[in-house]
Design a protein around this motif. Structure first.
Motif, PDB file in Angstrom:
ATOM      1  N   GLU A  73       0.832  -1.209   0.000  1.00  0.00           N
ATOM      2  CA  GLU A  73       0.000   0.000   0.000  1.00  0.00           C
ATOM      3  C   GLU A  73       0.864   1.255   0.000  1.00  0.00           C
ATOM      4  OE1 GLU A  73      -3.283   0.474  -0.310  1.00  0.00           O
ATOM      5  OE2 GLU A  73      -3.470  -1.683  -0.659  1.00  0.00           O
ATOM      6  N   ALA A  74       1.980   1.230   0.734  1.00  0.00           N
ATOM      7  CA  ALA A  74       2.870   2.392   0.777  1.00  0.00           C
ATOM      8  C   ALA A  74       3.541   2.630  -0.576  1.00  0.00           C
ATOM      9  CB  ALA A  74       3.933   2.186   1.858  1.00  0.00           C
ATOM     10  N   MET A  75       3.901   1.529  -1.261  1.00  0.00           N
ATOM     11  CA  MET A  75       4.615   1.667  -2.533  1.00  0.00           C
ATOM     12  C   MET A  75       3.707   2.025  -3.695  1.00  0.00           C
ATOM     13  SD  MET A  75       7.633  -1.224  -2.399  1.00  0.00           S
ATOM     14  CE  MET A  75       9.055  -0.946  -1.317  1.00  0.00           C
ATOM     15  N   LEU A  76       2.405   1.902  -3.518  1.00  0.00           N
ATOM     16  CA  LEU A  76       1.492   2.384  -4.558  1.00  0.00           C
ATOM     17  C   LEU A  76       1.672   3.879  -4.796  1.00  0.00           C
ATOM     18  CD1 LEU A  76      -1.837   0.480  -3.737  1.00  0.00           C
ATOM     19  CD2 LEU A  76      -0.366   0.147  -5.740  1.00  0.00           C
ATOM     20  N   ALA A  77       2.129   4.564  -3.749  1.00  0.00           N
ATOM     21  CA  ALA A  77       2.341   6.009  -3.865  1.00  0.00           C
ATOM     22  C   ALA A  77       3.527   6.356  -4.763  1.00  0.00           C
ATOM     23  CB  ALA A  77       2.553   6.615  -2.474  1.00  0.00           C
ATOM     24  N   LEU A  78       4.332   5.364  -5.129  1.00  0.00           N
ATOM     25  CA  LEU A  78       5.494   5.612  -5.986  1.00  0.00           C
ATOM     26  C   LEU A  78       5.099   5.783  -7.449  1.00  0.00           C
ATOM     27  CD1 LEU A  78       8.020   3.056  -4.435  1.00  0.00           C
ATOM     28  CD2 LEU A  78       7.891   5.525  -4.040  1.00  0.00           C
ATOM     29  N   GLY A  79       3.844   5.596  -7.746  1.00  0.00           N
ATOM     30  CA  GLY A  79       3.391   5.792  -9.120  1.00  0.00           C
ATOM     31  C   GLY A  79       3.296   4.493  -9.892  1.00  0.00           C
ATOM     32  N   ASP A  80       3.408   4.603 -11.223  1.00  0.00           N
ATOM     33  CA  ASP A  80       3.210   3.453 -12.095  1.00  0.00           C
ATOM     34  C   ASP A  80       4.225   2.339 -11.864  1.00  0.00           C
ATOM     35  OD1 ASP A  80       1.070   4.718 -13.205  1.00  0.00           O
ATOM     36  OD2 ASP A  80       2.133   5.421 -14.994  1.00  0.00           O
ATOM     37  N   ASP A  81       5.412   2.687 -11.347  1.00  0.00           N
ATOM     38  CA  ASP A  81       6.443   1.671 -11.095  1.00  0.00           C
ATOM     39  C   ASP A  81       6.356   1.097  -9.684  1.00  0.00           C
ATOM     40  OD1 ASP A  81       7.551   1.745 -13.618  1.00  0.00           O
ATOM     41  OD2 ASP A  81       8.993   3.325 -13.106  1.00  0.00           O
ATOM     42  N   GLY A  82       5.312   1.442  -8.955  1.00  0.00           N
ATOM     43  CA  GLY A  82       5.192   0.951  -7.589  1.00  0.00           C
ATOM     44  C   GLY A  82       5.228  -0.563  -7.508  1.00  0.00           C
ATOM     45  N   TRP A  83       4.555  -1.251  -8.451  1.00  0.00           N
ATOM     46  CA  TRP A  83       4.534  -2.721  -8.407  1.00  0.00           C
ATOM     47  C   TRP A  83       5.915  -3.319  -8.593  1.00  0.00           C
ATOM     48  CZ3 TRP A  83       6.004  -5.885 -12.488  1.00  0.00           C
ATOM     49  CH2 TRP A  83       6.103  -5.292 -13.750  1.00  0.00           C
ATOM     50  N   ARG A  84       6.775  -2.663  -9.352  1.00  0.00           N
ATOM     51  CA  ARG A  84       8.141  -3.170  -9.560  1.00  0.00           C
ATOM     52  C   ARG A  84       8.927  -3.124  -8.245  1.00  0.00           C
ATOM     53  NH1 ARG A  84       9.124  -3.600 -14.987  1.00  0.00           N
ATOM     54  NH2 ARG A  84       7.636  -2.501 -16.346  1.00  0.00           N
ATOM     55  N   TRP A  85       8.793  -2.017  -7.512  1.00  0.00           N
ATOM     56  CA  TRP A  85       9.461  -1.905  -6.223  1.00  0.00           C
ATOM     57  C   TRP A  85       8.897  -2.903  -5.221  1.00  0.00           C
ATOM     58  CZ3 TRP A  85      13.893   0.506  -5.925  1.00  0.00           C
ATOM     59  CH2 TRP A  85      14.180   1.526  -6.827  1.00  0.00           C
ATOM     60  N   MET A  86       7.585  -3.147  -5.293  1.00  0.00           N
ATOM     61  CA  MET A  86       6.961  -4.130  -4.392  1.00  0.00           C
ATOM     62  C   MET A  86       7.580  -5.509  -4.575  1.00  0.00           C
ATOM     63  SD  MET A  86       2.874  -3.432  -4.697  1.00  0.00           S
ATOM     64  CE  MET A  86       2.320  -1.810  -5.190  1.00  0.00           C
ATOM     65  N   LEU A  87       7.632  -5.968  -5.824  1.00  0.00           N
ATOM     66  CA  LEU A  87       8.110  -7.326  -6.079  1.00  0.00           C
ATOM     67  C   LEU A  87       9.600  -7.458  -5.803  1.00  0.00           C
ATOM     68  CD1 LEU A  87       6.112  -8.269  -9.305  1.00  0.00           C
ATOM     69  CD2 LEU A  87       5.489  -8.517  -6.901  1.00  0.00           C
ATOM     70  N   ALA A  88      10.360  -6.390  -6.059  1.00  0.00           N
ATOM     71  CA  ALA A  88      11.803  -6.438  -5.801  1.00  0.00           C
ATOM     72  C   ALA A  88      12.129  -6.353  -4.319  1.00  0.00           C
ATOM     73  CB  ALA A  88      12.503  -5.301  -6.553  1.00  0.00           C
ATOM     74  N   SER A  89      11.205  -5.811  -3.524  1.00  0.00           N
ATOM     75  CA  SER A  89      11.492  -5.562  -2.106  1.00  0.00           C
ATOM     76  C   SER A  89      11.747  -6.836  -1.311  1.00  0.00           C
ATOM     77  CB  SER A  89      10.333  -4.786  -1.463  1.00  0.00           C
ATOM     78  OG  SER A  89       9.135  -5.566  -1.452  1.00  0.00           O
TER      79      SER A  89
END
Length: 451
Positions: free
Chosen positions: A163-179
């Protein structure tokens, strides 16, 4: 009454607590990886223009990998030992998690999550075998069950991070999966230096190494005799599928499958399911996060109950009452949002018993020679149903509707309850030697309780 020895009746030490913490890293990553995809899919679906089938495949990809990895990991850990594979499997999770950041099409994402799932699946038999073979019987159920608490803790944190990384914009899902690479790296470093299982070393004829580890962990008076002589008849890999072990494998596979199919579907598509139940937008996402926390609390409550109620009673009641919550959701899909949240919350708490027993029962019912293989095989078989169920969720919601989908989930829970009533043994208070013999472990347990 069961005999007393330095291993099975040892006090809980700092070593046991550290081993439990390090072993819990695998379940934590599993819960994190399988849960964060539920949040990520809200961005992945429109960006990669996924069909319902593609959504199901990506949601189920890690589960398919677990099916492959759990059996392979079980065989490898029985053949080559617990200690080496205890760290190697997590390296693959780190590499593939980072690689997901650059995924540009569904096929690439599916393959990466498949490999991640294989590594996660391999860790199941490795970590649980190591835990079971070091842990005193008084604490074995709680510590093994505690690994599943960390699965739900990982899932809860994944929803918060997502939910926090959704705020990163369109690339939020990439940061989620890499985290996922970050906690995986920490866990690998913590696991370095973990000793090999003395029971496995003895089976391989490496008695000097085994005795040294026993003395280091349990004290200078510990000897190989404290490990006990396990039943050796009918304990090769083929024997798992016949005689008493075949029946045990059937029981473990059926109850494990029935406990994870509805749960993994909810974790992979939690916000989508809640949205279908009229909890829309942010309410669906935050509701999924709250339910994830309640799953964690449910497993913690089950830990307090497992030694008081016994394995069989806890498993059966957990299936019955959690299934009742799903049944009500299926019968009243248009209920008020507060009712929907209450029923989902009840399911999350009440399913905890079936979850912690997924790793207690398999490790108690099979001998050292095939313990890793048995746990891996049971985990693999359960993931077939979980992967199919998760894959079908988007299509079921579209074709059946949310009410019938929940009724199907309730039927699966009912099947788990029937299997538990028919086959679940009681292993509370037994040594690994006693619980792994082909005789019915329930009678010694009843005698121990009566005494």
């Amino acid at each position: 009454m069961s005999s007393t020895n330095m291993v099975d009746d040892a006090p809980l030490s700092g070593f046991h607590k550290k081993l439990a913490l390090y072993s819990s890293g695998g379940p934590f990553l599993d819960g994190y990886i399988l849960s964060i995809i539920g949040v990520a899919m809200t961005q992945i679906t429109p960006q990669l223009q996924l069909s319902e089938s593609a959504q199901g495949l990506i949601g189920a990809s890690a589960l398919i990998g677990i099916f492959l990895g759990a059996f392979a990991g079980g065989w490898l850990t029985d053949k080559f030992g617990r200690q080496v594979l205890y760290t190697v499997d997590l390296v693959a999770i780190i590499v593939c998690s980072v690689a997901q950041f650059w995924a540009t099409d569904p096929v690439w994402l599916f393959v990466l999550r498949l490999v991640i799932g294989m590594a996660v699946g391999a860790d199941y038999p490795i970590a649980t075998s190591l835990m079971a073979e070091f842990t005193p019987r008084k604490h074995r159920g709680v510590l093994l069950g505690g690994l599943l608490v960390m699965w739900f803790a990982g899932g809860s944190i994944a929803y918060i991070v997502g939910e926090a990384m959704l705020a990163l914009g369109d690339d939020g899902w990439r940061w989620m999966l890499a985290s996922a690479a970050l906690p995986a790296t920490v866990i690998v470093l913590l696991r370095l230096g973990t000793p090999e299982s003395p029971r496995w070393l003895v089976k391989k004829g490496r008695t000097a190494e085994a005795e040294k580890i026993l003395k280091d962990v349990f004290g200078p008076e510990a000897t190989l005799a404290d490990l006990g002589e396990e039943e050796r008849e009918n304990v090769d890999v083929k024997a798992i599928l016949r005689s008493g072990y075949g029946k045990r494998m059937l029981f473990v596979s059926v109850f494990w499958t029935c406990s994870v199919v509805p749960l993994f579907a909810i974790y992979a598509f939690g916000p989508v399911i809640l949205d279908a139940l009229k909890l829309e937008g942010d309410l669906a996402s935050y509701g999924a996060a709250v339910i994830s926390v309640l799953f964690t609390l449910g497993t913690i409550a089950a830990l307090f109950a497992v030694n008081r109620m016994g394995r069989r009673t806890l498993l059966t009641h957990s299936f019955i009452w959690s299934g009742a919550a799903l049944l009500l959701l299926g019968l009243f899909p248009d209920a008020d949002a507060s009712v929907v949240m209450a029923l989902f919350s009840a399911y999350a708490v009440l399913i905890g018993g079936t979850q912690i027993l997924q790793w207690i029962y398999p490790n108690e019912l099979f001998p050292t020679e095939v313990r890793g293989t048995a746990v891996g095989l049971a985990s693999s078989l359960s993931r077939i149903g979980a992967a199919v169920g998760t894959y079908l969720v988007p299509m079921a919601l579209s074709g059946w509707g949310i009410g019938n989908t929940m009724l199907a989930a309730a039927a699966i829970s009912a099947a788990g309850a029937l299997a538990s009533l028919a086959w679940a043994p009681e292993t509370r208070g037994l040594t690994l030697k006693e619980s792994a013999t082909l005789s019915d472990p329930a009678e010694p347990a009843r005698q121990a309780v009566a005494g």
